[in-house]
Design a protein around this motif. Structure first.
Motif, PDB file in Angstrom:
ATOM      1  N   VAL A  90       0.908  -1.374   0.225  1.00  0.00           N
ATOM      2  CA  VAL A  90       0.029   0.334  -0.701  1.00  0.00           C
ATOM      3  C   VAL A  90       0.982   0.925   0.090  1.00  0.00           C
ATOM      4  CG1 VAL A  90      -1.428   1.442   1.064  1.00  0.00           C
ATOM      5  CG2 VAL A  90      -1.766  -1.275   0.991  1.00  0.00           C
ATOM      6  N   PHE A  91       0.998   1.728  -1.033  1.00  0.00           N
ATOM      7  CA  PHE A  91       1.534   3.132  -1.303  1.00  0.00           C
ATOM      8  C   PHE A  91       1.401   4.359  -0.465  1.00  0.00           C
ATOM      9  CE2 PHE A  91       1.835   0.441  -4.545  1.00  0.00           C
ATOM     10  CZ  PHE A  91       3.194  -0.234  -4.827  1.00  0.00           C
ATOM     11  N   GLN A  92       1.921   5.866  -0.666  1.00  0.00           N
ATOM     12  CA  GLN A  92       2.129   6.910   0.425  1.00  0.00           C
ATOM     13  C   GLN A  92       0.536   7.738  -0.153  1.00  0.00           C
ATOM     14  OE1 GLN A  92       4.852   9.567   0.030  1.00  0.00           O
ATOM     15  NE2 GLN A  92       5.193  10.629   0.954  1.00  0.00           N
ATOM     16  N   ARG A  93       0.351   7.949  -1.471  1.00  0.00           N
ATOM     17  CA  ARG A  93      -0.713   8.333  -2.025  1.00  0.00           C
ATOM     18  C   ARG A  93      -2.123   6.989  -2.140  1.00  0.00           C
ATOM     19  NH1 ARG A  93      -0.469  13.325  -2.063  1.00  0.00           N
ATOM     20  NH2 ARG A  93       0.892  14.749  -1.994  1.00  0.00           N
ATOM     21  N   PRO A  94      -3.025   7.861  -1.522  1.00  0.00           N
ATOM     22  CA  PRO A  94      -4.554   5.967  -2.554  1.00  0.00           C
ATOM     23  C   PRO A  94      -3.813   6.245  -4.629  1.00  0.00           C
ATOM     24  CG  PRO A  94      -5.255   7.948  -0.981  1.00  0.00           C
ATOM     25  CD  PRO A  94      -3.158   8.409  -1.271  1.00  0.00           C
ATOM     26  N   ASN A  95      -4.060   5.071  -4.484  1.00  0.00           N
ATOM     27  CA  ASN A  95      -4.128   5.252  -6.131  1.00  0.00           C
ATOM     28  C   ASN A  95      -5.037   3.682  -6.685  1.00  0.00           C
ATOM     29  OD1 ASN A  95      -2.442   3.112  -4.774  1.00  0.00           O
ATOM     30  ND2 ASN A  95      -1.068   2.485  -6.275  1.00  0.00           N
ATOM     31  N   PRO A  96      -6.116   4.009  -6.641  1.00  0.00           N
ATOM     32  CA  PRO A  96      -6.903   3.445  -7.390  1.00  0.00           C
ATOM     33  C   PRO A  96      -7.162   3.483  -8.770  1.00  0.00           C
ATOM     34  CG  PRO A  96      -8.271   5.518  -5.423  1.00  0.00           C
ATOM     35  CD  PRO A  96      -7.211   5.663  -5.151  1.00  0.00           C
ATOM     36  N   PHE A  97      -7.576   2.353  -9.650  1.00  0.00           N
ATOM     37  CA  PHE A  97      -7.509   2.951 -10.788  1.00  0.00           C
ATOM     38  C   PHE A  97      -8.572   3.569 -11.169  1.00  0.00           C
ATOM     39  CE2 PHE A  97      -5.890  -1.871 -10.109  1.00  0.00           C
ATOM     40  CZ  PHE A  97      -4.276  -1.707 -10.144  1.00  0.00           C
ATOM     41  N   PRO A  98      -8.386   4.923 -10.922  1.00  0.00           N
ATOM     42  CA  PRO A  98      -9.302   5.572 -11.906  1.00  0.00           C
ATOM     43  C   PRO A  98     -10.270   5.372 -12.894  1.00  0.00           C
ATOM     44  CG  PRO A  98      -7.563   5.980 -13.733  1.00  0.00           C
ATOM     45  CD  PRO A  98      -6.860   5.184 -12.420  1.00  0.00           C
ATOM     46  N   THR A  99     -10.210   4.738 -13.800  1.00  0.00           N
ATOM     47  CA  THR A  99     -11.246   4.435 -15.182  1.00  0.00           C
ATOM     48  C   THR A  99     -12.141   2.488 -14.532  1.00  0.00           C
ATOM     49  OG1 THR A  99      -9.748   2.468 -16.083  1.00  0.00           O
ATOM     50  CG2 THR A  99      -9.933   5.188 -16.121  1.00  0.00           C
ATOM     51  N   MET A 100     -12.146   2.030 -13.120  1.00  0.00           N
ATOM     52  CA  MET A 100     -12.735   1.567 -12.557  1.00  0.00           C
ATOM     53  C   MET A 100     -13.339   1.371 -11.399  1.00  0.00           C
ATOM     54  SD  MET A 100      -9.858  -2.078 -12.158  1.00  0.00           S
ATOM     55  CE  MET A 100      -9.029  -2.197 -13.625  1.00  0.00           C
ATOM     56  N   SER A 101     -14.043   1.076 -11.445  1.00  0.00           N
ATOM     57  CA  SER A 101     -15.486   1.087 -10.081  1.00  0.00           C
ATOM     58  C   SER A 101     -14.964   0.186  -8.655  1.00  0.00           C
ATOM     59  CB  SER A 101     -16.627   0.064 -10.331  1.00  0.00           C
ATOM     60  OG  SER A 101     -16.499  -0.921 -10.366  1.00  0.00           O
ATOM     61  N   ILE A 102     -15.632   0.526  -7.769  1.00  0.00           N
ATOM     62  CA  ILE A 102     -15.197   0.365  -6.883  1.00  0.00           C
ATOM     63  C   ILE A 102     -14.687  -0.980  -6.695  1.00  0.00           C
ATOM     64  CG2 ILE A 102     -15.796   0.202  -3.884  1.00  0.00           C
ATOM     65  CD1 ILE A 102     -16.977   2.646  -4.122  1.00  0.00           C
ATOM     66  N   ARG A 103     -16.373  -1.895  -6.955  1.00  0.00           N
ATOM     67  CA  ARG A 103     -15.918  -3.105  -7.338  1.00  0.00           C
ATOM     68  C   ARG A 103     -14.970  -3.459  -8.009  1.00  0.00           C
ATOM     69  NH1 ARG A 103     -17.762  -7.591 -10.197  1.00  0.00           N
ATOM     70  NH2 ARG A 103     -18.759  -8.880  -9.011  1.00  0.00           N
ATOM     71  N   GLU A 104     -14.836  -2.802  -9.158  1.00  0.00           N
ATOM     72  CA  GLU A 104     -13.304  -3.240  -9.686  1.00  0.00           C
ATOM     73  C   GLU A 104     -12.311  -2.946  -9.460  1.00  0.00           C
ATOM     74  OE1 GLU A 104     -15.978  -2.531 -14.301  1.00  0.00           O
ATOM     75  OE2 GLU A 104     -14.919  -1.170 -12.859  1.00  0.00           O
TER      76      GLU A 104
END
Length: 259
Positions: A90-104
């Motif tokens: 888990v990295f310093q800055r949150p990095n969710p995949f921007p084009t994906m939904s929460i589920r994805e």
């Protein structure tokens, strides 16, 4: 699930530059270990060697051993992709995949690992992972919305859910709260306390109060000067490091005299 990590005489190089020198330590399972020390002393470099993430940088290499329950992660033939599945980051800055939904976002790692699952299995994995990250109740009614639309603290917990969805045995966290507000930071710290029941956790932090709150053992790293390698100076129970360290440099650092 959690694993013991034994590091023996580890040197980390970037080309010819020795970045971290001579680290030997044992990280116990189902515990939280904090790495502290001034900027540039090799904490983040070292934590990335524990899942071979440093190898994404050209010409990075190590000498020495990193053993997980006796198996050297650097033995010839060991697949670094499999190592990173066992040891999540888990990295310093949150990095969710921007084009994906929460589920994805949650099931992305499982899909990358070619894990086939039915919709029901996927739904169960998403709920189990989000509950594990203490995020389910907040997002259960908007799983199809973009993960990047969550608050910073929620995004970081989403990244933790994504990490635990692939069933790792160790979770590494490189300053996971540095970009978060105090309330979100507290939520992550509470989560770390819960996660250590099932995982071995290693966290890099510049926040002395955070290290004293969340960790069982603390490792102090330091550097002699620009261009010198980072070194492990002292490693002990957290209470000892903060109340009765055996090295003067450790006491100076935790008391705020430098760093």
């Amino acid at each position: 699930m959690s694993k013991r990590i034994e590091v023996k005489d580890l040197n980390v190089y970037y080309s010819k530059f020795l970045a971290v020198e001579g680290v030997t330590m044992t990280i116990e399972p189902r515990s939280v270990t904090a790495f502290i020390g001034p900027s540039g002393c090799g904490k983040s470099t070292f934590i990335r060697t524990l899942n071979r993430m440093h190898e994404v940088i050209p010409n990075a290499r190590v000498e020495g051993k990193v053993l997980m329950d006796g198996n050297n992660l650097y033995d010839p033939g060991v697949d670094p992709v499999l190592v990173r599945r066992q040891v999540g980051m888990v990295f310093q800055r949150p990095n969710p995949f921007p084009t994906m939904s929460i589920r994805e976002n949650v099931i992305a790692g499982a899909k990358l690992n070619n894990q086939r699952m039915s919709k029901k299995e996927g739904d169960e994995l998403v709920e189990r992972s989000l509950r594990g990250a203490n995020l389910w109740e907040e997002v259960k009614d908007r799983l199809d919305r973009p993960g990047a639309g969550l608050s910073g603290g929620q995004q970081q917990r989403l990244c933790i859910a994504r990490a635990i969805a692939v069933s790792p045995e160790v979770i590494l966290m490189d300053e996971p709260c540095s970009a978060l507000d105090p309330i979100s930071t507290l939520a992550i710290e509470d989560l770390i306390e819960e996660l250590k029941k099932d995982y071995t956790i290693v966290i890099v932090t510049h926040n002395m109060q955070q290290a004293s709150r969340v960790s069982d053992r603390t490792a102090f790293f330091n550097i002699a000067g620009t261009g010198k390698p980072g070194k492990l100076i002292e490693y002990d129970n957290t209470d000892t490091i903060f109340s009765n360290p055996s090295v003067q440099a450790t006491e100076d650092y935790v008391s705020g005299k430098f760093g």
